[in-house]
Design a protein around this motif. Sequence first.
Motif, mmCIF file in Angstrom:
data_model
loop_
_atom_site.group_PDB
_atom_site.id
_atom_site.type_symbol
_atom_site.label_atom_id
_atom_site.label_comp_id
_atom_site.label_asym_id
_atom_site.label_seq_id
_atom_site.Cartn_x
_atom_site.Cartn_y
_atom_site.Cartn_z
ATOM 1 N N ASP A 224 2.011 1.800 -3.481
ATOM 2 C CA ASP A 224 0.775 2.192 -4.176
ATOM 3 C C ASP A 224 0.599 3.628 -3.901
ATOM 4 O O ASP A 224 0.653 4.420 -4.803
ATOM 5 N N THR A 225 0.852 4.114 -2.617
ATOM 6 C CA THR A 225 0.474 5.433 -2.282
ATOM 7 C C THR A 225 1.563 6.420 -3.181
ATOM 8 O O THR A 225 1.230 7.476 -3.459
ATOM 9 N N SER B 1 0.998 9.079 -5.878
ATOM 10 C CA SER B 1 1.294 10.454 -5.364
ATOM 11 C C SER B 1 2.430 10.955 -6.443
ATOM 12 O O SER B 1 2.639 12.272 -6.451
ATOM 13 N N GLY C 205 3.683 6.932 1.753
ATOM 14 C CA GLY C 205 4.281 6.883 0.623
ATOM 15 C C GLY C 205 5.767 7.578 0.270
ATOM 16 O O GLY C 205 6.668 7.215 -0.439
ATOM 17 N N GLY D 140 0.631 -1.141 0.065
ATOM 18 C CA GLY D 140 0.118 -0.004 0.194
ATOM 19 C C GLY D 140 0.920 1.364 -0.027
ATOM 20 O O GLY D 140 0.423 2.205 -0.749
ATOM 21 N N SER E 174 0.165 4.122 4.278
ATOM 22 C CA SER E 174 -0.098 5.940 4.261
ATOM 23 C C SER E 174 1.371 6.522 4.029
ATOM 24 O O SER E 174 1.490 7.714 3.989
#
Length: 154
Positions: free
Chosen positions: A28-29, A33, A118, A25, A116
Amino acid sequence: MEEKSTTSANEMKIIGFLCNWCSYGGADTAGVSRLKQPTDLRVIRIPCTGRMDPLFVLKALISGIDGVLVSGCHPKDCHYAVGNFYARRRLEVLKEFLPFLGIDADRFHYTWVSASEGQRWQEVVTEFSQRIHELGRNPGVGTKTKTENSVEAY
């Protein structure tokens, strides 16, 4: 017609084993972004770093992969409660064991990145990729690598 290569000559072979719940995740973040990341890393999504067999890392490095990164949930944030603690224990032993096999331990790194984070993911991948570029290509097992823990050092 000449076929285009999908990798450049300077690109290293780096494998990243990422926890499905946190680090994947986070990657992916970073992508959503549009944070700039090195293109050397190939991601393998795993259910939890606690299910990560250290032999996956060993087999990759023996077969000539230039670097292996394992990333999971932060301690006490594991989806399966204690998977990352199991992983830390196993992977720390593996890291101590690599020089005895003639593999530079700097070619392996494990870390924690949440979904969260990234920006943190970008920093981890960039730093690890730079380290692998400084080390150069993986010479493979059987070549002389002098480290403070290797048998030849004594």
